[in-house]
Write a protein that holds these residues in place. Structure first.
Motif, PDB file in Angstrom:
ATOM      1  N   GLY A  31     -12.756   0.671  -6.159  1.00 44.27           N
ATOM      2  CA  GLY A  31     -13.308  -0.658  -6.465  1.00 44.27           C
ATOM      3  C   GLY A  31     -13.395  -1.505  -5.210  1.00 44.27           C
ATOM      4  N   ASN A  32     -14.550  -2.135  -4.995  1.00 44.54           N
ATOM      5  CA  ASN A  32     -14.771  -2.867  -3.747  1.00 44.54           C
ATOM      6  C   ASN A  32     -13.823  -4.046  -3.569  1.00 44.54           C
ATOM      7  OD1 ASN A  32     -16.752  -1.105  -2.962  1.00 44.54           O
ATOM      8  ND2 ASN A  32     -18.431  -2.327  -3.804  1.00 44.54           N
ATOM      9  N   ASP A  33     -13.465  -4.709  -4.673  1.00 44.86           N
ATOM     10  CA  ASP A  33     -12.497  -5.817  -4.551  1.00 44.86           C
ATOM     11  C   ASP A  33     -11.140  -5.284  -4.093  1.00 44.86           C
ATOM     12  OD1 ASP A  33     -14.170  -7.893  -5.144  1.00 44.86           O
ATOM     13  OD2 ASP A  33     -13.624  -8.004  -7.272  1.00 44.86           O
ATOM     14  N   HIS A  34     -10.728  -4.172  -4.673  1.00 46.64           N
ATOM     15  CA  HIS A  34      -9.443  -3.573  -4.287  1.00 46.64           C
ATOM     16  C   HIS A  34      -9.479  -3.076  -2.842  1.00 46.64           C
ATOM     17  CE1 HIS A  34      -8.724  -2.670  -8.804  1.00 46.64           C
ATOM     18  NE2 HIS A  34      -8.261  -3.862  -8.466  1.00 46.64           N
ATOM     19  N   ILE A  35     -10.611  -2.463  -2.472  1.00 46.64           N
ATOM     20  CA  ILE A  35     -10.742  -1.919  -1.116  1.00 46.64           C
ATOM     21  C   ILE A  35     -10.711  -3.060  -0.098  1.00 46.64           C
ATOM     22  CG2 ILE A  35     -12.275  -0.659   0.462  1.00 46.64           C
ATOM     23  CD1 ILE A  35     -13.300   0.854  -2.097  1.00 46.64           C
ATOM     24  N   HIS A  36     -11.432  -4.134  -0.419  1.00 42.14           N
ATOM     25  CA  HIS A  36     -11.426  -5.313   0.467  1.00 42.14           C
ATOM     26  C   HIS A  36     -10.000  -5.839   0.646  1.00 42.14           C
ATOM     27  CE1 HIS A  36     -12.042  -9.288   2.083  1.00 42.14           C
ATOM     28  NE2 HIS A  36     -11.458  -9.790   1.016  1.00 42.14           N
ATOM     29  N   ALA A  37      -9.266  -5.970  -0.459  1.00 37.38           N
ATOM     30  CA  ALA A  37      -7.894  -6.499  -0.394  1.00 37.38           C
ATOM     31  C   ALA A  37      -6.996  -5.577   0.434  1.00 37.38           C
ATOM     32  CB  ALA A  37      -7.330  -6.646  -1.807  1.00 37.38           C
ATOM     33  N   LEU A  38      -7.166  -4.294   0.228  1.00 35.69           N
ATOM     34  CA  LEU A  38      -6.347  -3.295   0.915  1.00 35.69           C
ATOM     35  C   LEU A  38      -6.557  -3.324   2.431  1.00 35.69           C
ATOM     36  CD1 LEU A  38      -4.492  -0.947   0.001  1.00 35.69           C
ATOM     37  CD2 LEU A  38      -6.525   0.490  -0.084  1.00 35.69           C
ATOM     38  N   LEU A  39      -7.787  -3.634   2.849  1.00 34.70           N
ATOM     39  CA  LEU A  39      -8.131  -3.553   4.271  1.00 34.70           C
ATOM     40  C   LEU A  39      -8.141  -4.912   4.971  1.00 34.70           C
ATOM     41  CD1 LEU A  39     -11.092  -1.021   3.999  1.00 34.70           C
ATOM     42  CD2 LEU A  39      -8.754  -0.544   4.696  1.00 34.70           C
ATOM     43  N   SER A  40      -7.801  -5.975   4.241  1.00 37.88           N
ATOM     44  CA  SER A  40      -7.958  -7.317   4.816  1.00 37.88           C
ATOM     45  C   SER A  40      -6.775  -7.722   5.690  1.00 37.88           C
ATOM     46  CB  SER A  40      -8.169  -8.346   3.703  1.00 37.88           C
ATOM     47  OG  SER A  40      -7.055  -8.344   2.848  1.00 37.88           O
ATOM     48  N   ASP A  41      -5.680  -6.973   5.633  1.00 35.23           N
ATOM     49  CA  ASP A  41      -4.469  -7.348   6.345  1.00 35.23           C
ATOM     50  C   ASP A  41      -4.230  -6.397   7.525  1.00 35.23           C
ATOM     51  OD1 ASP A  41      -2.160  -8.622   6.946  1.00 35.23           O
ATOM     52  OD2 ASP A  41      -0.948  -7.559   5.461  1.00 35.23           O
ATOM     53  N   ASP A  68       0.852  -1.193   0.000  1.00 37.49           N
ATOM     54  CA  ASP A  68       0.000   0.000   0.000  1.00 37.49           C
ATOM     55  C   ASP A  68       0.889   1.246   0.000  1.00 37.49           C
ATOM     56  OD1 ASP A  68       1.020   0.252   2.527  1.00 37.49           O
ATOM     57  OD2 ASP A  68      -0.877  -0.071   3.567  1.00 37.49           O
ATOM     58  N   CYS A  69       0.267   2.423   0.092  1.00 37.15           N
ATOM     59  CA  CYS A  69       1.034   3.666   0.012  1.00 37.15           C
ATOM     60  C   CYS A  69       1.903   3.878   1.243  1.00 37.15           C
ATOM     61  CB  CYS A  69       0.092   4.850  -0.166  1.00 37.15           C
ATOM     62  SG  CYS A  69      -0.846   4.775  -1.696  1.00 37.15           S
ATOM     63  N   SER A  70       1.541   3.276   2.387  1.00 36.88           N
ATOM     64  CA  SER A  70       2.352   3.473   3.599  1.00 36.88           C
ATOM     65  C   SER A  70       3.693   2.752   3.448  1.00 36.88           C
ATOM     66  CB  SER A  70       1.596   2.995   4.840  1.00 36.88           C
ATOM     67  OG  SER A  70       1.572   1.596   4.918  1.00 36.88           O
ATOM     68  N   GLU A  71       3.661   1.575   2.838  1.00 38.57           N
ATOM     69  CA  GLU A  71       4.909   0.830   2.618  1.00 38.57           C
ATOM     70  C   GLU A  71       5.793   1.592   1.632  1.00 38.57           C
ATOM     71  OE1 GLU A  71       4.450  -3.641   2.884  1.00 38.57           O
ATOM     72  OE2 GLU A  71       5.544  -3.492   1.000  1.00 38.57           O
ATOM     73  N   LEU A  72       5.156   2.134   0.597  1.00 35.17           N
ATOM     74  CA  LEU A  72       5.902   2.922  -0.394  1.00 35.17           C
ATOM     75  C   LEU A  72       6.514   4.161   0.255  1.00 35.17           C
ATOM     76  CD1 LEU A  72       6.654   3.668  -3.351  1.00 35.17           C
ATOM     77  CD2 LEU A  72       4.436   4.800  -3.502  1.00 35.17           C
ATOM     78  N   TYR A  73       5.737   4.796   1.132  1.00 35.39           N
ATOM     79  CA  TYR A  73       6.228   6.013   1.790  1.00 35.39           C
ATOM     80  C   TYR A  73       7.410   5.683   2.706  1.00 35.39           C
ATOM     81  CZ  TYR A  73       6.248  10.473   4.195  1.00 35.39           C
ATOM     82  OH  TYR A  73       6.630  11.684   4.691  1.00 35.39           O
ATOM     83  N   ASP A  74       7.316   4.576   3.438  1.00 32.94           N
ATOM     84  CA  ASP A  74       8.426   4.157   4.301  1.00 32.94           C
ATOM     85  C   ASP A  74       9.690   3.892   3.495  1.00 32.94           C
ATOM     86  OD1 ASP A  74       7.191   4.336   6.694  1.00 32.94           O
ATOM     87  OD2 ASP A  74       6.636   2.222   6.843  1.00 32.94           O
ATOM     88  N   ARG A  75       9.508   3.342   2.316  1.00 32.06           N
ATOM     89  CA  ARG A  75      10.652   2.914   1.513  1.00 32.06           C
ATOM     90  C   ARG A  75      11.317   4.082   0.799  1.00 32.06           C
ATOM     91  NH1 ARG A  75      11.064   0.639  -3.516  1.00 32.06           N
ATOM     92  NH2 ARG A  75       8.828   0.734  -3.900  1.00 32.06           N
TER      93      ARG A  75
END
Ligand SMILES: [Ca+2]
Length: 340
Positions: free
Chosen positions: A176-186, A101-108
């Motif tokens: 997109g709901n599939d993308h949103i679900h994937a993004l929030l599932s972890d 996600d964007c937080s991992e990208l921002y950290d990197r």
């Protein structure tokens, strides 16, 4: 007699061997998965290393500037003459590294806000998102209304896959709901909703542990504690009657062609002109119809609404919904980021 015993013993050993093989196979598979993940991380490190070396050859060192964009210290050609400051080329889009996600990208890399490809799950193809790297950095945007150019009154498949434009910071979209679900599932994620009215006044709402289930459960919404300034419209408003009819917590997603709301006489998505986690029907309708100027008149309260801030009959000018892991510690040391 001896022969049959021998056959029995051989069969017993063969069966035991087969059992162990299945267990071993499972363990080996897990080890392979872990190793693949390690290889992916090492590959990423290698690419970043190569990229740094390449630029260090041309420039003496990196410098982090206050607005969080990477810039480079130019080489001094003589005591008093310096080359003009150079900014790095865009690191989005085609680069092969994919953060979850964007937080991992921002950290990197701490890049500027913009569109980047992310990959929340190994089994998913990477997809483009807008990363908000201000406000503490690391936010992945799932919704934006800004000019009314995109029609949000759409069917299930569109809301499932996402729609709108993903090119400029002024583009409207639903991720997109599939993308949103994937993004929030972890793990746990925070949702921050930013609002602006037609006089340019801003407000916000934050929800802890924001989750959206998968399509089998019709992308049901769950969230934890509210904090912020705009009021807890997602929970339906101030009193119990409003909450009974309008709390969106625990509701399934509805669109004009799929009615999963609690309104027995009709479909809230048809009346309210958008896809949302409707109850009977809403106190927040961020995917509603975009009315210019704020106050509107209509048969139904179907504007871009956040009722606890501007009421049901005021359609907002800007809205953004953005998420970030709860454990993420931003550069100003808060989960919520600065507010006006
Ligand atoms: Ca209904």
């Amino acid at each position: 007699m001896v022969m049959s015993q021998l056959v029995f013993i051989l069969m017993f050993h063969a069966l035991t061997f087969l059992q162990i093989s299945a267990e071993e196979e499972c363990e080996t598979f897990e080890v392979i998965l872990k190793l693949k993940e390690e290889i992916r991380k090492l590959n990423n490190k290698l690419l970043i290393g190569e990229w740094k070396v390449m630029h260090l050859r041309n420039y003496r060192r990196f410098k982090l500037v206050p607005n969080l964009e990477l810039s480079l210290e130019p080489k001094k050609t003589s005591e008093n003459i310096t080359e003009p400051e150079t900014t790095l080329p865009s690191i989005g889009g085609s680069l092969l590294i994919h953060d979850k996600d964007c937080s991992e990208l921002y950290d990197r890399l701490k890049p500027a806000s913009g569109f980047y490809r992310i990959k929340p799950k190994a089994s998913l193809e990477p997809f483009l998102v807008y990363c908000d790297m201000e406000d503490g950095g690391g936010w992945t945007e799932i919704q934006k209304r800004i000019n009314g150019k995109v029609d949000f009154d759409r069917k299930w498949e569109d809301y499932k896959n996402g729609f709108g434009h993903f090119q400029s910071s002024k583009d409207e979209f639903w991720l997109g709901n599939d993308h949103i679900h994937a993004l929030l599932s972890d793990g746990e994620n925070v949702m921050k909703i930013e609002l602006m009215d037609w006089k340019g006044k801003r407000s916000y709402a934050i929800y802890d542990n924001f989750r959206v289930s998968d399509e089998k459960d019709k992308y049901r919404l769950h969230y934890g504690m509210y904090s912020g300034q705009a009021g807890d419209a997602l929970s339906g408003g101030a009193n119990m009657v409003e909450q009974w009819s309008a709390s969106h917590n625990g509701m399934q997603f509805s669109t004009q062609d799929q009615d999963h709301d609690r309104y027995l006489q009709g479909n809230c998505a048809v009346e309210n002109k958008g896809g949302w986690w409707y109850n009977r029907c809403h106190a927040a309708n961020l995917n509603g119809r975009f009315y210019r100027g704020g106050e509107y008149k209509a048969k139904y309260d179907n504007g871009v609404v956040w009722s606890t801030w501007r009421g049901l009959w005021y359609s907002l000018r800007h809205t953004t919904m953005k998420v970030r892991p709860s454990v993420y510690m931003d550069n100003i040391g808060s989960g919520g980021g600065p507010t006006e």
